[in-house]
Design an enzyme around this catalytic site. Structure first.
Site, PDB file in Angstrom:
ATOM      1  N   ASP A  55      10.340  -3.627   4.501  1.00 20.11           N
ATOM      2  CA  ASP A  55       9.168  -4.047   3.737  1.00 20.11           C
ATOM      3  C   ASP A  55       8.083  -4.477   4.722  1.00 20.11           C
ATOM      4  O   ASP A  55       8.360  -5.200   5.678  1.00 20.11           O
ATOM      5  CB  ASP A  55       9.551  -5.219   2.827  1.00 20.11           C
ATOM      6  CG  ASP A  55       8.496  -5.517   1.771  1.00 20.11           C
ATOM      7  OD1 ASP A  55       7.312  -5.673   2.142  1.00 20.11           O
ATOM      8  OD2 ASP A  55       8.856  -5.622   0.598  1.00 20.11           O
ATOM      9  N   ILE A  56       6.839  -4.027   4.497  1.00 19.34           N
ATOM     10  CA  ILE A  56       5.765  -4.366   5.438  1.00 19.34           C
ATOM     11  C   ILE A  56       5.252  -5.792   5.249  1.00 19.34           C
ATOM     12  O   ILE A  56       4.502  -6.289   6.082  1.00 19.34           O
ATOM     13  CB  ILE A  56       4.587  -3.368   5.358  1.00 19.34           C
ATOM     14  CG1 ILE A  56       3.956  -3.363   3.964  1.00 19.34           C
ATOM     15  CG2 ILE A  56       5.035  -1.977   5.767  1.00 19.34           C
ATOM     16  CD1 ILE A  56       2.650  -2.578   3.902  1.00 19.34           C
ATOM     17  N   ASN A 128      11.929  -4.459  -9.742  1.00 20.64           N
ATOM     18  CA  ASN A 128      10.876  -4.777 -10.703  1.00 20.64           C
ATOM     19  C   ASN A 128      10.376  -3.521 -11.408  1.00 20.64           C
ATOM     20  O   ASN A 128      10.275  -2.455 -10.795  1.00 20.64           O
ATOM     21  CB  ASN A 128       9.698  -5.448  -9.982  1.00 20.64           C
ATOM     22  CG  ASN A 128      10.123  -6.665  -9.187  1.00 20.64           C
ATOM     23  OD1 ASN A 128      10.916  -7.480  -9.655  1.00 20.64           O
ATOM     24  ND2 ASN A 128       9.617  -6.783  -7.961  1.00 20.64           N
ATOM     25  N   GLN A 135       5.910  -5.537 -10.097  1.00 18.06           N
ATOM     26  CA  GLN A 135       6.042  -4.276  -9.373  1.00 18.06           C
ATOM     27  C   GLN A 135       4.686  -3.910  -8.778  1.00 18.06           C
ATOM     28  O   GLN A 135       3.734  -3.635  -9.501  1.00 18.06           O
ATOM     29  CB  GLN A 135       6.531  -3.157 -10.302  1.00 18.06           C
ATOM     30  CG  GLN A 135       6.780  -1.839  -9.573  1.00 18.06           C
ATOM     31  CD  GLN A 135       7.203  -0.725 -10.526  1.00 18.06           C
ATOM     32  OE1 GLN A 135       6.911  -0.770 -11.724  1.00 18.06           O
ATOM     33  NE2 GLN A 135       7.878   0.280  -9.999  1.00 18.06           N
ATOM     34  N   HIS A 141      11.996   1.090  -6.689  1.00 19.97           N
ATOM     35  CA  HIS A 141      12.543   0.612  -5.423  1.00 19.97           C
ATOM     36  C   HIS A 141      13.284  -0.703  -5.631  1.00 19.97           C
ATOM     37  O   HIS A 141      12.988  -1.448  -6.552  1.00 19.97           O
ATOM     38  CB  HIS A 141      11.456   0.456  -4.358  1.00 19.97           C
ATOM     39  CG  HIS A 141      10.353  -0.486  -4.709  1.00 19.97           C
ATOM     40  ND1 HIS A 141       9.352  -0.180  -5.620  1.00 19.97           N
ATOM     41  CD2 HIS A 141      10.066  -1.746  -4.276  1.00 19.97           C
ATOM     42  CE1 HIS A 141       8.507  -1.177  -5.720  1.00 19.97           C
ATOM     43  NE2 HIS A 141       8.931  -2.162  -4.928  1.00 19.97           N
ATOM     44  N   PHE A 142      14.233  -0.941  -4.763  1.00 20.77           N
ATOM     45  CA  PHE A 142      15.048  -2.144  -4.783  1.00 20.77           C
ATOM     46  C   PHE A 142      14.774  -2.945  -3.518  1.00 20.77           C
ATOM     47  O   PHE A 142      14.788  -2.394  -2.415  1.00 20.77           O
ATOM     48  CB  PHE A 142      16.539  -1.796  -4.841  1.00 20.77           C
ATOM     49  CG  PHE A 142      16.973  -1.149  -6.129  1.00 20.77           C
ATOM     50  CD1 PHE A 142      17.706  -1.854  -7.066  1.00 20.77           C
ATOM     51  CD2 PHE A 142      16.651   0.181  -6.411  1.00 20.77           C
ATOM     52  CE1 PHE A 142      18.103  -1.273  -8.260  1.00 20.77           C
ATOM     53  CE2 PHE A 142      17.047   0.773  -7.597  1.00 20.77           C
ATOM     54  CZ  PHE A 142      17.771   0.056  -8.525  1.00 20.77           C
ATOM     55  N   HIS A 143      14.531  -4.237  -3.669  1.00 21.02           N
ATOM     56  CA  HIS A 143      14.376  -5.146  -2.535  1.00 21.02           C
ATOM     57  C   HIS A 143      15.743  -5.702  -2.149  1.00 21.02           C
ATOM     58  O   HIS A 143      16.463  -6.227  -3.008  1.00 21.02           O
ATOM     59  CB  HIS A 143      13.477  -6.327  -2.909  1.00 21.02           C
ATOM     60  CG  HIS A 143      12.070  -5.965  -3.227  1.00 21.02           C
ATOM     61  ND1 HIS A 143      11.034  -6.125  -2.327  1.00 21.02           N
ATOM     62  CD2 HIS A 143      11.515  -5.465  -4.365  1.00 21.02           C
ATOM     63  CE1 HIS A 143       9.900  -5.743  -2.897  1.00 21.02           C
ATOM     64  NE2 HIS A 143      10.170  -5.329  -4.122  1.00 21.02           N
TER      65      HIS A 143
END
Length: 207
Positions: A55-56, A128, A135, A141-143
Site C-alpha cells: 500500500d502506498i 471495503n 473504498q 482489494h483486500f488490506h
C-alpha cells in the site's frame, strides 16, 4: 467478450498496475521495476488472477494490498452464474469464478509471508465495498495490515511512524497513514517476495 478497456479501465489505479506488470511464468516476480508507473508499485505477487503489492499509504510497515487482476468494482461483482449459454457469458463467469478461488487460495499464503517477514502475530484483513464503506479505489482489494505486538523490534527507523499506534486495534483512523518510504519499500517488497518463494517451495508452485 469484454474489450481490454472494459477489463482494465483507464481510470482505475489498480488496472494500470495490471497492465504495467503482466503475469509471468512464476507467481512471484523476479525483480519488478517499481518505477514502471507513477506512483511507484512495489509488487510482490503477480498471477493471471490476482496481484499483491505494498500500500502506498500504509497503516503499518508491511501493509499489503491483495487485489484481483481483472477489474471488479465490488465483491458482489466477482461471480455470478452465466445469464445465457453463449460462449462469452460462460467464459466471463468461469474467469470470475477462478479469480474468486484464487483470492481465497492466496490470502493465507500472503498472510504467512507477511508474518514471516515482519514477525507479527496478529493482522487485519480488511475489504471495503463502495465509497461509504471507505473504498478509495473502486477495484476489489483486500488490506493485510500488520499489528505489531509489544516488544517487537521496530523496523524502518526514520521516525515517521507512531509505533504505539501500530500496536493498537485501530483500523482506519484519521492521521494514522503515512506515505510509503521508497527505500524501506524496496527492502520490504524484496523480503516479502523471498518469503512467498519459500512458501511455494522455491517458487515452483503455480496457483
Amino acid at each position: 467478450m469484454s474489450s481490454i478497456s472494459e477489463r482494465y479501465p483507464v481510470s482505475c489505479a489498480f488496472c494500470k498496475i495490471a497492465k504495467a506488470y503482466p503475469a509471468e511464468s512464476s507467481p512471484v516476480p523476479a525483480n519488478p521495476d517499481p518505477e514502471l508507473i507513477d506512483p511507484g508499485c512495489y509488487l510482490i505477487l503477480s498471477t493471471p488472477q490476482v496481484m499483491a503489492f505494498l500500500d502506498i499509504m500504509p497503516i503499518a510497515p508491511g501493509h499489503i494490498l491483495l487485489t484481483t487482476r481483472p477489474h471488479y468494482e465490488k465483491l458482489s461483482d466477482m461471480y455470478a452464474p452465466p445469464k445465457s449459454s453463449d460462449w462469452a457469458s460462460e467464459k466471463t463467469a468461469t474467469q470470475a469464478k477462478e479469480v474468486s478461488q484464487a483470492i481465497g487460495e492466496w490470502l493465507p499464503i500472503v498472510s504467512r509471508a507477511l508474518c514471516s517477514v515482519t514477525g507479527i502475530e496478529d493482522w487485519n484483513v480488511v475489504q471495503n465495498n463502495g465509497e461509504r464503506a471507505a473504498q478509495v479505489v473502486p477495484h476489489v482489494h483486500f488490506h493485510l495490515i500488520p499489528r505489531y505486538q509489544e516488544g517487537r523490534r521496530e523496523i524502518g527507523g526514520k521516525g515517521k511512524v507512531d509505533y504505539g499506534m501500530l500496536k493498537s486495534w485501530k483500523v482506519f483512523g484519521r492521521g494514522s497513514r503515512e506515505d510509503l518510504d521508497e527505500e524501506e519499500a524496496q527492502v520490504m517488497a524484496s523480503s516479502l517476495r523471498e518469503a512467498l518463494k519459500a512458501e511455494l517451495g522455491g517458487g515452483k508452485a503455480k496457483l
